[in-house]
Write a protein that holds these residues in place. Sequence first.
Motif, PDB file in Angstrom:
ATOM      1  N   PRO A 307       0.839  -1.211   0.000  1.00 19.78           N
ATOM      2  CA  PRO A 307       0.000   0.000   0.000  1.00 19.78           C
ATOM      3  C   PRO A 307       0.874   1.262   0.000  1.00 19.78           C
ATOM      4  O   PRO A 307       1.844   1.355   0.737  1.00 19.78           O
ATOM      5  CB  PRO A 307      -0.794  -0.121   1.300  1.00 19.78           C
ATOM      6  N   ARG A 308       0.519   2.226  -0.840  1.00 21.70           N
ATOM      7  CA  ARG A 308       1.272   3.479  -0.933  1.00 21.70           C
ATOM      8  C   ARG A 308       0.303   4.634  -1.190  1.00 21.70           C
ATOM      9  O   ARG A 308      -0.667   4.488  -1.943  1.00 21.70           O
ATOM     10  CB  ARG A 308       2.284   3.439  -2.088  1.00 21.70           C
ATOM     11  N   GLY A 309       0.601   5.775  -0.603  1.00 19.14           N
ATOM     12  CA  GLY A 309      -0.139   6.996  -0.895  1.00 19.14           C
ATOM     13  C   GLY A 309      -1.637   6.875  -0.706  1.00 19.14           C
ATOM     14  O   GLY A 309      -2.414   7.483  -1.450  1.00 19.14           O
ATOM     15  N   GLY A 310      -2.060   6.098   0.280  1.00 23.06           N
ATOM     16  CA  GLY A 310      -3.484   5.939   0.516  1.00 23.06           C
ATOM     17  C   GLY A 310      -4.159   4.970  -0.433  1.00 23.06           C
ATOM     18  O   GLY A 310      -5.383   4.791  -0.364  1.00 23.06           O
ATOM     19  N   ARG A 311      -3.406   4.343  -1.324  1.00 19.58           N
ATOM     20  CA  ARG A 311      -3.957   3.377  -2.259  1.00 19.58           C
ATOM     21  C   ARG A 311      -3.581   1.960  -1.817  1.00 19.58           C
ATOM     22  O   ARG A 311      -2.489   1.748  -1.286  1.00 19.58           O
ATOM     23  CB  ARG A 311      -3.423   3.614  -3.674  1.00 19.58           C
ATOM     24  N   PRO A 312      -4.452   0.987  -2.066  1.00 18.81           N
ATOM     25  CA  PRO A 312      -4.125  -0.395  -1.695  1.00 18.81           C
ATOM     26  C   PRO A 312      -3.007  -0.961  -2.567  1.00 18.81           C
ATOM     27  O   PRO A 312      -2.666  -0.380  -3.607  1.00 18.81           O
ATOM     28  CB  PRO A 312      -5.443  -1.140  -1.924  1.00 18.81           C
ATOM     29  N   ALA A 313      -2.460  -2.075  -2.141  1.00 14.70           N
ATOM     30  CA  ALA A 313      -1.425  -2.738  -2.924  1.00 14.70           C
ATOM     31  C   ALA A 313      -1.942  -3.068  -4.325  1.00 14.70           C
ATOM     32  O   ALA A 313      -3.119  -3.400  -4.498  1.00 14.70           O
ATOM     33  CB  ALA A 313      -0.979  -4.017  -2.220  1.00 14.70           C
ATOM     34  N   TRP A 314      -1.077  -2.928  -5.308  1.00 18.41           N
ATOM     35  CA  TRP A 314      -1.327  -3.269  -6.709  1.00 18.41           C
ATOM     36  C   TRP A 314      -2.288  -2.319  -7.413  1.00 18.41           C
ATOM     37  O   TRP A 314      -2.645  -2.552  -8.576  1.00 18.41           O
ATOM     38  CB  TRP A 314      -1.822  -4.712  -6.850  1.00 18.41           C
ATOM     39  N   ALA A 315      -2.704  -1.253  -6.769  1.00 17.98           N
ATOM     40  CA  ALA A 315      -3.593  -0.288  -7.428  1.00 17.98           C
ATOM     41  C   ALA A 315      -2.761   0.761  -8.159  1.00 17.98           C
ATOM     42  O   ALA A 315      -1.731   1.219  -7.660  1.00 17.98           O
ATOM     43  CB  ALA A 315      -4.494   0.377  -6.399  1.00 17.98           C
ATOM     44  N   TRP A 316      -3.209   1.139  -9.349  1.00 20.97           N
ATOM     45  CA  TRP A 316      -2.542   2.215 -10.070  1.00 20.97           C
ATOM     46  C   TRP A 316      -2.781   3.539  -9.341  1.00 20.97           C
ATOM     47  O   TRP A 316      -3.861   3.775  -8.805  1.00 20.97           O
ATOM     48  CB  TRP A 316      -3.074   2.343 -11.486  1.00 20.97           C
ATOM     49  N   ARG A 317      -1.791   4.397  -9.332  1.00 21.20           N
ATOM     50  CA  ARG A 317      -1.929   5.747  -8.790  1.00 21.20           C
ATOM     51  C   ARG A 317      -1.049   6.667  -9.638  1.00 21.20           C
ATOM     52  O   ARG A 317      -0.148   6.208 -10.346  1.00 21.20           O
ATOM     53  CB  ARG A 317      -1.505   5.791  -7.316  1.00 21.20           C
TER      54      ARG A 317
END
Length: 348
Positions: A307-317
């Motif tokens: 998880p990064r930047g408030g996004r779940p793992a494997w999600a595009w941001r």
Amino acid sequence: METDTLLAISLIGFGVQQFLQVVADPIASVIISSRSQPVPGNGGLKVLPGGISDTDAKKAFMGLLSFFLGLFIVLSAGKDLLLLQALQLEPLPPRWLDVFVSALTIAAGTEGANSVLKLLQYAKDAVKLRTPERGAQDSPVRPERLGLAGRAGAEEADVDETPNLGDDAAAVAETEGDPVPAGTRMTEPAAERTEKSADEAELATAAAVSWRAAECLLKLRAQVNQRAPNRSKRADGLIGDAAHARRTSDHNPWVRDGGRGVVTAIDITHDPARNCDAGKIAEAIRVSQDPRVKYIIFNRRIASSAPRGGRPAWAWRPYSGANPHTSHVHISVQPEKRLYDSTDAWKL
């Protein structure tokens, strides 16, 4: 040689490249797409009036635009940006040839600058071989000159430094606080290398003279090459250059396996016209959630396995790094040996 001239050409070339990627590429895509028509039953192929594909048309347009930008800049600068003159060749070539070569070098962006730097380094090494200094026998060798050290039968055409400046700086910064398995990093922390001068940074990278690529990345590249044997490798790369060495990057051989450095990142050129669509590669790897992956970057987006930047793992941001990654996909893998040296097939 006038180093100021080479530095200016390098910076201007990088600026032209960024202008083309950030400004000209989207505009050209919109204009060409609006004038092209899909070909039924041809896998999404679009053509312009006259039969040329939209992809080939954009490549031709971008190539011509970059050359004429380079030509305009060289002519506007007078003698200040003449590359062959700065190299002090004897006899001095005609001015028209110097203008042409200088414009092409600027048009090629970082790739052109890297090529000139390599030629200069080869020349310096040749001089050193002819006039060895006391104690020079044990001097470190630049890692990008080594190929995959000790790898018999490696594909030499594929072994090169990455031409993509600013490639993964923003992504690595996100993971700097992550725990790293004991014994994997090189003795000198990457953060300390960022405080050094350019010469010291090159020596820091050269400390890992014997380096290799992670086995899983070689497997990935082999699969891509098998699927698209005629693909462009213009933006391909493994080992980082001196610019990468001045900061943290997975293109540097910072992971240690015994006495060797391991590069844990690869760049693969986006060439959909020759069956190498970097967007599809990135999405396939993201969907597969391969445990070897650390993060993937393509076309101003990044997906991480954590998880990064408030996004779940494997999600595009959104990815806001200096390099938008429109010419290539960047894949970084985990620093654990059981993962980076796994030769399991990738789900592409």
